[in-house]
Design a protein around this motif. Sequence first.
Motif, PDB file in Angstrom:
ATOM      1  N   ILE A 478       0.814  -1.221   0.000  1.00  0.00           N
ATOM      2  CA  ILE A 478       0.000   0.000   0.000  1.00  0.00           C
ATOM      3  C   ILE A 478       0.847   1.270   0.000  1.00  0.00           C
ATOM      4  CG2 ILE A 478      -1.883  -1.168   1.198  1.00  0.00           C
ATOM      5  CD1 ILE A 478      -0.981   0.374   3.729  1.00  0.00           C
ATOM      6  N   GLY A 479       2.175   1.116   0.025  1.00  0.00           N
ATOM      7  CA  GLY A 479       3.047   2.281   0.116  1.00  0.00           C
ATOM      8  C   GLY A 479       3.474   2.514   1.554  1.00  0.00           C
ATOM      9  N   GLN A 480       4.640   3.104   1.713  1.00  0.00           N
ATOM     10  CA  GLN A 480       5.191   3.315   3.051  1.00  0.00           C
ATOM     11  C   GLN A 480       4.438   4.417   3.784  1.00  0.00           C
ATOM     12  OE1 GLN A 480       7.255   1.325   4.194  1.00  0.00           O
ATOM     13  NE2 GLN A 480       8.415   0.413   2.525  1.00  0.00           N
ATOM     14  N   VAL A 481       4.065   4.110   5.025  1.00  0.00           N
ATOM     15  CA  VAL A 481       3.449   5.113   5.889  1.00  0.00           C
ATOM     16  C   VAL A 481       4.566   5.900   6.553  1.00  0.00           C
ATOM     17  CG1 VAL A 481       1.955   5.500   7.888  1.00  0.00           C
ATOM     18  CG2 VAL A 481       1.442   3.646   6.280  1.00  0.00           C
ATOM     19  N   ARG A 482       4.444   7.218   6.531  1.00  0.00           N
ATOM     20  CA  ARG A 482       5.573   8.062   6.942  1.00  0.00           C
ATOM     21  C   ARG A 482       5.722   8.187   8.457  1.00  0.00           C
ATOM     22  NH1 ARG A 482       6.604  14.461   5.899  1.00  0.00           N
ATOM     23  NH2 ARG A 482       8.824  14.445   6.424  1.00  0.00           N
ATOM     24  N   PHE A 483       4.604   8.166   9.200  1.00  0.00           N
ATOM     25  CA  PHE A 483       4.681   8.470  10.631  1.00  0.00           C
ATOM     26  C   PHE A 483       4.305   7.266  11.482  1.00  0.00           C
ATOM     27  CE2 PHE A 483       4.151  12.649   8.690  1.00  0.00           C
ATOM     28  CZ  PHE A 483       5.176  13.361   9.321  1.00  0.00           C
ATOM     29  N   LEU A 484       5.004   7.142  12.602  1.00  0.00           N
ATOM     30  CA  LEU A 484       4.777   6.077  13.569  1.00  0.00           C
ATOM     31  C   LEU A 484       4.711   6.706  14.960  1.00  0.00           C
ATOM     32  CD1 LEU A 484       4.784   3.087  14.633  1.00  0.00           C
ATOM     33  CD2 LEU A 484       7.291   3.206  14.543  1.00  0.00           C
ATOM     34  N   LEU A 485       3.628   6.453  15.680  1.00  0.00           N
ATOM     35  CA  LEU A 485       3.458   6.980  17.035  1.00  0.00           C
ATOM     36  C   LEU A 485       3.392   5.817  18.021  1.00  0.00           C
ATOM     37  CD1 LEU A 485       2.767   9.327  19.049  1.00  0.00           C
ATOM     38  CD2 LEU A 485       0.342   8.805  18.564  1.00  0.00           C
ATOM     39  N   LEU A 486       4.261   5.854  19.033  1.00  0.00           N
ATOM     40  CA  LEU A 486       4.246   4.848  20.094  1.00  0.00           C
ATOM     41  C   LEU A 486       4.076   5.540  21.444  1.00  0.00           C
ATOM     42  CD1 LEU A 486       7.150   2.488  18.919  1.00  0.00           C
ATOM     43  CD2 LEU A 486       4.681   2.194  18.559  1.00  0.00           C
ATOM     44  N   THR A 487       3.316   4.916  22.315  1.00  0.00           N
ATOM     45  CA  THR A 487       3.014   5.472  23.639  1.00  0.00           C
ATOM     46  C   THR A 487       3.319   4.420  24.711  1.00  0.00           C
ATOM     47  OG1 THR A 487       0.735   4.671  23.834  1.00  0.00           O
ATOM     48  CG2 THR A 487       1.085   6.657  22.493  1.00  0.00           C
ATOM     49  N   PRO A 488       3.182   4.780  25.984  1.00  0.00           N
ATOM     50  CA  PRO A 488       3.421   3.778  27.037  1.00  0.00           C
ATOM     51  C   PRO A 488       2.536   2.540  26.942  1.00  0.00           C
ATOM     52  CG  PRO A 488       3.471   5.975  27.976  1.00  0.00           C
ATOM     53  CD  PRO A 488       3.032   6.136  26.564  1.00  0.00           C
ATOM     54  N   TRP A 489       1.436   2.620  26.190  1.00  0.00           N
ATOM     55  CA  TRP A 489       0.593   1.439  26.034  1.00  0.00           C
ATOM     56  C   TRP A 489       1.362   0.284  25.407  1.00  0.00           C
ATOM     57  CZ3 TRP A 489      -4.999   0.556  26.321  1.00  0.00           C
ATOM     58  CH2 TRP A 489      -5.642   1.515  27.108  1.00  0.00           C
ATOM     59  N   ILE A 490       2.288   0.591  24.526  1.00  0.00           N
ATOM     60  CA  ILE A 490       3.026  -0.475  23.835  1.00  0.00           C
ATOM     61  C   ILE A 490       3.885  -1.259  24.809  1.00  0.00           C
ATOM     62  CG2 ILE A 490       5.126   0.796  23.177  1.00  0.00           C
ATOM     63  CD1 ILE A 490       3.079  -1.543  20.911  1.00  0.00           C
ATOM     64  N   ALA A 491       4.397  -0.592  25.836  1.00  0.00           N
ATOM     65  CA  ALA A 491       5.178  -1.302  26.851  1.00  0.00           C
ATOM     66  C   ALA A 491       4.273  -2.076  27.799  1.00  0.00           C
ATOM     67  CB  ALA A 491       6.028  -0.301  27.634  1.00  0.00           C
ATOM     68  N   GLN A 492       3.134  -1.488  28.131  1.00  0.00           N
ATOM     69  CA  GLN A 492       2.209  -2.146  29.048  1.00  0.00           C
ATOM     70  C   GLN A 492       1.686  -3.459  28.472  1.00  0.00           C
ATOM     71  OE1 GLN A 492      -1.359   0.081  29.829  1.00  0.00           O
ATOM     72  NE2 GLN A 492      -1.763  -0.970  31.752  1.00  0.00           N
ATOM     73  N   TRP A 493       1.452  -3.486  27.156  1.00  0.00           N
ATOM     74  CA  TRP A 493       0.865  -4.662  26.519  1.00  0.00           C
ATOM     75  C   TRP A 493       1.873  -5.448  25.690  1.00  0.00           C
ATOM     76  CZ3 TRP A 493      -3.661  -5.805  28.461  1.00  0.00           C
ATOM     77  CH2 TRP A 493      -4.453  -4.773  28.977  1.00  0.00           C
ATOM     78  N   ALA A 494       3.160  -5.165  25.862  1.00  0.00           N
ATOM     79  CA  ALA A 494       4.183  -5.773  24.999  1.00  0.00           C
ATOM     80  C   ALA A 494       4.152  -7.291  25.045  1.00  0.00           C
ATOM     81  CB  ALA A 494       5.568  -5.252  25.385  1.00  0.00           C
ATOM     82  N   GLU A 495       4.088  -7.851  26.242  1.00  0.00           N
ATOM     83  CA  GLU A 495       4.132  -9.317  26.355  1.00  0.00           C
ATOM     84  C   GLU A 495       2.857  -9.942  25.824  1.00  0.00           C
ATOM     85  OE1 GLU A 495       4.770 -12.797  29.757  1.00  0.00           O
ATOM     86  OE2 GLU A 495       4.968 -10.673  30.284  1.00  0.00           O
ATOM     87  N   ARG A 496       1.726  -9.407  26.228  1.00  0.00           N
ATOM     88  CA  ARG A 496       0.443  -9.997  25.823  1.00  0.00           C
ATOM     89  C   ARG A 496       0.208  -9.863  24.322  1.00  0.00           C
ATOM     90  NH1 ARG A 496      -5.180  -8.141  26.455  1.00  0.00           N
ATOM     91  NH2 ARG A 496      -6.508  -9.980  26.742  1.00  0.00           N
ATOM     92  N   GLU A 497       0.634  -8.747  23.737  1.00  0.00           N
ATOM     93  CA  GLU A 497       0.397  -8.495  22.317  1.00  0.00           C
ATOM     94  C   GLU A 497       1.582  -8.907  21.437  1.00  0.00           C
ATOM     95  OE1 GLU A 497      -2.120  -7.475  20.610  1.00  0.00           O
ATOM     96  OE2 GLU A 497      -3.548  -6.721  22.090  1.00  0.00           O
ATOM     97  N   ARG A 498       2.589  -9.532  22.049  1.00  0.00           N
ATOM     98  CA  ARG A 498       3.780  -9.942  21.291  1.00  0.00           C
ATOM     99  C   ARG A 498       4.379  -8.746  20.544  1.00  0.00           C
ATOM    100  NH1 ARG A 498       2.099 -13.471  24.151  1.00  0.00           N
ATOM    101  NH2 ARG A 498       2.003 -15.710  23.693  1.00  0.00           N
ATOM    102  N   ALA A 499       4.550  -7.650  21.270  1.00  0.00           N
ATOM    103  CA  ALA A 499       5.000  -6.396  20.653  1.00  0.00           C
ATOM    104  C   ALA A 499       6.317  -5.928  21.249  1.00  0.00           C
ATOM    105  CB  ALA A 499       3.925  -5.329  20.818  1.00  0.00           C
ATOM    106  N   ALA A 500       7.186  -6.867  21.613  1.00  0.00           N
ATOM    107  CA  ALA A 500       8.430  -6.509  22.302  1.00  0.00           C
ATOM    108  C   ALA A 500       9.317  -5.607  21.453  1.00  0.00           C
ATOM    109  CB  ALA A 500       9.192  -7.779  22.688  1.00  0.00           C
ATOM    110  N   GLU A 501       9.392  -5.859  20.144  1.00  0.00           N
ATOM    111  CA  GLU A 501      10.301  -5.053  19.313  1.00  0.00           C
ATOM    112  C   GLU A 501       9.836  -3.601  19.223  1.00  0.00           C
ATOM    113  OE1 GLU A 501      10.421  -6.597  15.285  1.00  0.00           O
ATOM    114  OE2 GLU A 501       8.499  -7.584  15.596  1.00  0.00           O
ATOM    115  N   TRP A 502       8.504  -3.396  19.228  1.00  0.00           N
ATOM    116  CA  TRP A 502       7.996  -2.031  19.219  1.00  0.00           C
ATOM    117  C   TRP A 502       8.261  -1.359  20.564  1.00  0.00           C
ATOM    118  CZ3 TRP A 502       6.809  -0.555  14.505  1.00  0.00           C
ATOM    119  CH2 TRP A 502       6.327  -1.488  13.593  1.00  0.00           C
ATOM    120  N   ALA A 503       8.076  -2.100  21.653  1.00  0.00           N
ATOM    121  CA  ALA A 503       8.321  -1.556  22.983  1.00  0.00           C
ATOM    122  C   ALA A 503       9.788  -1.191  23.171  1.00  0.00           C
ATOM    123  CB  ALA A 503       7.888  -2.569  24.044  1.00  0.00           C
ATOM    124  N   GLN A 504      10.680  -1.999  22.619  1.00  0.00           N
ATOM    125  CA  GLN A 504      12.121  -1.708  22.714  1.00  0.00           C
ATOM    126  C   GLN A 504      12.459  -0.430  21.957  1.00  0.00           C
ATOM    127  OE1 GLN A 504      13.937  -5.295  21.253  1.00  0.00           O
ATOM    128  NE2 GLN A 504      13.356  -6.493  23.072  1.00  0.00           N
TER     129      GLN A 504
END
Length: 555
Positions: A478-504
């Motif tokens: 679909i083409g590269q999306v230019r912006f990425l926003l991460l918040t403390p939610w990504i760390a809170q749910w990192a294990e449950r959502e398998r999102a460790a690389e985003w949290a790091q």
Amino acid sequence: MNSRLTPQELLRAILTWFIVLSAGLLLFLLFMSKQLDAITDLDALDYAQVARNVAEGQGYSTEFVRPLSLAQIPQIDHHPEMTFMPLHPLFMAAIISVVGATKQAVALASALPFLATLILIYLLGLRYFDRRVAILSVLLLATNIWVLRFAISGLEGPLLGFLFTAMLLVLHVAEGSRRQVWWMIPAGVLLGLLTLTKEVWGLALIPTVFYVWLSAERRRRLPCLGLFLVAFVLVLAPWAVRMAHLTGNPLFTWRWYESVMETQTNPANTLYRSYQAGLQSPLQMIILHPKEMLVKVLSGFGSLYPALPIAIGPYVAAFFIVAIVVPLGDARFERMRYLVYACYLLIFLLLVIILPAPRLLFPVVPIASLIAAACFLRILGPLVRKLREPIQQRGLVWAMVILVLVQAIPVTLDLFHPEEILPTLNLSQIEALSKAVADATTGPIVTDVPWWIAWYADRTAIWVPRSWDHMDRMGQDIGQVRFLLLTPWIAQWAERERAAEWAQMWSAALSGEPVQSHGFVVYRIYPNRWVLFVRSPQATPASIPSGTPPPSTEP
């Protein structure tokens, strides 16, 4: 009512109705004014942004884009909404078009059906029993803390409750009418609208078909059933045509795939966040993972098992449970309540498999309050008749008052000491941050909090994909999306959502380390540790201001 009233009795009934409903409305408005600081439920925010799109003439589209949906329909702008059934967002859109896209408009989409349900329950109480049962039913419902919270939530529960109660009223009127066959048209329409509000309630068709067949005169059974089913199908037809055009399946909704979420294979929301085309059907997934499904079903059963007694109110629920084995009314009432029991059991079993959401049992609560009120007065009647004649009526009234006061205690406590919902979140600050992010960006944003960006910032927000591999595949299609926003939610749910690389990645940005991952660099750091990244290989990584607090998993 079952008999013709004298003018004096009619006047008394109208005054009673007016006083009871006015008291219920006053209590509700007082509760609403105290509680409505913001819309806190994430599904309500999602409903709201879809409704706003409809009100603005953008069609039935969403700005909260799930990678799973994007993989099937690679269209970011005006992405077709295929998760929510349409009636509640369309109703909310009508309100938004009148009063604007505000939290009050969102709350009204739940409040108006709730207030209308109070009237319907009063009418059902009068038709099946008498004025005492009708009044007590309305008061028990109007003082129910669980019901009142959903009545200002912006969620679909009160609309479901209104439609289900209206269908029961129509079926009751039809059963005693010479035009029973024609009453099947509004009954079928109401069940169709119930299904268009939440797909799981389409399962109510099965027991309702049996009810229509058994309640009709023998010579009218086929015409009644035929008109009922035709009306039901015609209401659903436009939605089925839309889904068939989009997906090839007229019964499609992403909600069916929630039956295989919250499992070991697809923990939490990882399936929604997967950029994956060519999915197996949910039924195939269930067959392939029976042990995982058994674990999920047992967990869902444990979550939903106490839901209905809590929803009715623990003290009132006792009378509802006793009423299961106590005859309360004539044959028509007994048929109706067993229809309610059958609907409840079927929906309960389906929710255990898909999503154990107690709010989807809301339609049973109004009629359960009526059944409980009837049982309470049925038990109380013989006891009161043992009293002396002058105080019999007074004793009955005081018993009703005591039950209502017990039901109203949680509401009273909330009015004077409101319960803090999501206490770690400053929702006004979140709204400001979301708008600040929108001002600093253009185009869609990949984020871990798409519900906030979609509603508060009015910007297309793509849920952060399951992994960088899914992100890269999405970019290729679909083409590269230019912006990425991460918040403390990504760390809170990192294990449950398998999102460790985003949290790091988020944690590294806050710790001051230079971050340049897959072409993204830190662009801005906002209060509350919101980190905005930009895809720009030539950009210099943003510096972390001195005194930046260490990463925290608290949102």
